[in-house]
Design a protein around this motif. Structure first.
Motif, PDB file in Angstrom:
ATOM      1  N   ASN A  63       5.810  27.239 -37.616  1.00  0.00           N
ATOM      2  CA  ASN A  63       5.925  25.894 -37.066  1.00  0.00           C
ATOM      3  C   ASN A  63       6.644  25.901 -35.725  1.00  0.00           C
ATOM      4  OD1 ASN A  63       8.303  23.360 -37.524  1.00  0.00           O
ATOM      5  ND2 ASN A  63       6.209  22.928 -36.911  1.00  0.00           N
TER       6      ASN A  63
ATOM      7  N   TYR B  25       1.354  24.084 -35.786  1.00  0.00           N
ATOM      8  CA  TYR B  25       1.324  25.178 -36.748  1.00  0.00           C
ATOM      9  C   TYR B  25       0.322  26.232 -36.277  1.00  0.00           C
ATOM     10  CZ  TYR B  25       3.593  21.660 -39.648  1.00  0.00           C
ATOM     11  OH  TYR B  25       4.452  20.706 -40.123  1.00  0.00           O
TER      12      TYR B  25
ATOM     13  N   LYS C 182       7.494  28.515 -45.094  1.00  0.00           N
ATOM     14  CA  LYS C 182       7.649  27.867 -43.793  1.00  0.00           C
ATOM     15  C   LYS C 182       8.505  28.734 -42.878  1.00  0.00           C
ATOM     16  CE  LYS C 182       6.923  22.942 -44.586  1.00  0.00           C
ATOM     17  NZ  LYS C 182       7.501  21.584 -44.430  1.00  0.00           N
TER      18      LYS C 182
ATOM     19  N   THR D 246      -1.966  20.572 -34.659  1.00  0.00           N
ATOM     20  CA  THR D 246      -1.286  19.569 -35.456  1.00  0.00           C
ATOM     21  C   THR D 246      -1.900  19.531 -36.856  1.00  0.00           C
ATOM     22  OG1 THR D 246      -2.789  17.799 -34.773  1.00  0.00           O
ATOM     23  CG2 THR D 246      -0.865  18.203 -33.386  1.00  0.00           C
ATOM     24  N   LYS D 247      -1.281  18.780 -37.731  1.00  0.00           N
ATOM     25  CA  LYS D 247      -1.783  18.691 -39.102  1.00  0.00           C
ATOM     26  C   LYS D 247      -3.203  18.150 -39.128  1.00  0.00           C
ATOM     27  CE  LYS D 247      -0.830  16.536 -43.584  1.00  0.00           C
ATOM     28  NZ  LYS D 247       0.119  15.726 -44.392  1.00  0.00           N
ATOM     29  N   GLN D 248      -3.476  17.109 -38.338  1.00  0.00           N
ATOM     30  CA  GLN D 248      -4.807  16.514 -38.332  1.00  0.00           C
ATOM     31  C   GLN D 248      -5.841  17.470 -37.760  1.00  0.00           C
ATOM     32  OE1 GLN D 248      -2.015  15.012 -37.427  1.00  0.00           O
ATOM     33  NE2 GLN D 248      -1.860  13.495 -39.057  1.00  0.00           N
TER      34      GLN D 248
ATOM     35  N   GLN E 102      -6.978  20.135 -40.372  1.00  0.00           N
ATOM     36  CA  GLN E 102      -7.934  19.659 -41.376  1.00  0.00           C
ATOM     37  C   GLN E 102      -9.367  19.857 -40.930  1.00  0.00           C
ATOM     38  OE1 GLN E 102      -7.484  15.526 -42.374  1.00  0.00           O
ATOM     39  NE2 GLN E 102      -8.884  15.626 -44.116  1.00  0.00           N
TER      40      GLN E 102
ATOM     41  N   TRP F 198      -7.386  23.242 -47.509  1.00  0.00           N
ATOM     42  CA  TRP F 198      -6.689  22.056 -47.018  1.00  0.00           C
ATOM     43  C   TRP F 198      -5.948  21.344 -48.150  1.00  0.00           C
ATOM     44  CZ3 TRP F 198      -4.510  19.606 -43.273  1.00  0.00           C
ATOM     45  CH2 TRP F 198      -4.285  18.235 -43.353  1.00  0.00           C
TER      46      TRP F 198
ATOM     47  N   LYS G 157      -1.941  20.675 -47.421  1.00  0.00           N
ATOM     48  CA  LYS G 157      -1.770  19.409 -46.707  1.00  0.00           C
ATOM     49  C   LYS G 157      -0.423  18.751 -46.970  1.00  0.00           C
ATOM     50  CE  LYS G 157      -4.117  16.664 -50.257  1.00  0.00           C
ATOM     51  NZ  LYS G 157      -5.254  15.715 -50.533  1.00  0.00           N
TER      52      LYS G 157
ATOM     53  N   LEU H  98       2.657  20.208 -44.728  1.00  0.00           N
ATOM     54  CA  LEU H  98       2.691  20.005 -43.287  1.00  0.00           C
ATOM     55  C   LEU H  98       3.250  18.636 -42.940  1.00  0.00           C
ATOM     56  CD1 LEU H  98      -0.834  21.460 -42.453  1.00  0.00           C
ATOM     57  CD2 LEU H  98       1.328  22.673 -42.723  1.00  0.00           C
ATOM     58  N   SER H  99       3.847  18.545 -41.763  1.00  0.00           N
ATOM     59  CA  SER H  99       4.434  17.282 -41.298  1.00  0.00           C
ATOM     60  C   SER H  99       3.364  16.385 -40.696  1.00  0.00           C
ATOM     61  CB  SER H  99       5.517  17.568 -40.249  1.00  0.00           C
ATOM     62  OG  SER H  99       5.977  16.375 -39.658  1.00  0.00           O
ATOM     63  N   ASP H 100       3.482  15.096 -40.949  1.00  0.00           N
ATOM     64  CA  ASP H 100       2.532  14.129 -40.390  1.00  0.00           C
ATOM     65  C   ASP H 100       2.824  13.834 -38.930  1.00  0.00           C
ATOM     66  OD1 ASP H 100       1.118  13.794 -42.786  1.00  0.00           O
ATOM     67  OD2 ASP H 100       2.578  12.322 -43.511  1.00  0.00           O
TER      68      ASP H 100
END
Length: 267
Positions: free
Chosen positions: A45, A164, A222, A244-246, A249, A257, A261, A264-266
């Motif tokens: 991260n 990430y 982590k 990023t997290k999005q 995906q 995923w 999911k 991971l941080s939003d």
């Protein structure tokens, strides 16, 4: 009498068949009991390097709180801190008017009882003082060139978000995106195996830190990157990206995923 003798003679035959069937079943069951392969993975991260921009609701809330504080606070004793007529007092008065304007709007402040020439001269003198003291430097933009160029290898992109490390690998003839991972050697701790796998796949040009020794969902650890950059090791590593997290995906398989999911941080 004859039938009982036939039945007695048939018993050893059926017992042998049952014994052979049981032996075959036990052999097949042992063949199916294959030990699972334990693997470790590192969720590397890069924490945000910029403060997050406030939402419209947060801006309205902080503005409202600022108006309340300025309405209730005691007047600042500027005569005690600044000698009347000095440039420092002039700078404080100009900055205070800006703060009042920002809190209550332009109609709140009375018109200044000075000429336009004097007001412009005061502003120029204050700006010159700020330059002499090293103030007034322009802040770095919140949008990095890597954001506009779509450079997913840069650690400077998406400064307000957690990034990430994801590796693009070839496994069993299939292209997949995944976190750095590998097997566990005998008598080796899981977090040590995770650190070794990260080194084996991403090179030794990074300073990293494994956050904890307790794995998430059995396999995932982590970690934070402190300095450096990825240098892929091995022909099976085709590419890498800081996402990023999005964005993750859109690149990984759905089962993968669903496993990661919630880790991971939003933001």
């Amino acid at each position: 009498m004859l039938s009982s003798r036939c039945a007695a003679a048939a018993r050893p035959f059926w017992r042998s068949l049952a014994t052979e069937a049981t032996a075959e079943q036990s052999t097949s069951s042992r063949a199916k009991k294959i030990k699972p392969r334990i693997s470790t993975a590192v969720i590397l991260n890069r924490a945000p390097i910029l403060t997050r921009s406030p939402t419209p609701f947060e801006k309205a809330y902080y503005s409202y709180q600022a108006r309340i504080r300025r309405s209730l606070h005691n007047p600042f004793p500027n005569d005690f801190y600044f000698k009347p007529g000095t440039l420092l007092e002039t700078r404080f008065n100009l900055e205070e008017r800006k703060r009042e304007h920002r809190a209550f709007g332009p109609g709140f402040l009375p018109k200044e009882d000075i000429s336009e020439e004097k007001r412009l001269a005061d502003i120029a003198a204050v700006e010159q003082l700020a330059q002499q003291e090293g103030e007034g430097e322009e802040l770095m933009p919140r949008v990095h060139p890597s954001d506009t160029n779509g450079d997913t290898k840069s650690l400077d992109r998406q400064g307000q978000r957690n990034l990430y490390l994801l590796l693009h690998t070839s496994e069993q003839g299939k292209d997949v995106w995944r976190f750095p991972q590998g097997g566990v050697a005998k008598d080796q701790f899981l977090h040590q195996a995770a650190q070794r796998d990260l080194l084996n796949e991403c090179g030794d040009k990074m300073d990293t830190w494994i956050v904890g020794k307790a794995p998430h969902v059995i396999f995932f650890y982590k970690a934070h990157i402190l300095a450096g950059q990825v240098s892929p090791v091995g022909d099976h590593i085709r590419d890498f990206a800081w996402l990023t997290k999005q964005e993750i995906q859109t690149r990984v398989d759905e089962p993968y995923w669903n496993t990661i999911k919630d880790i991971l941080s939003d933001f």
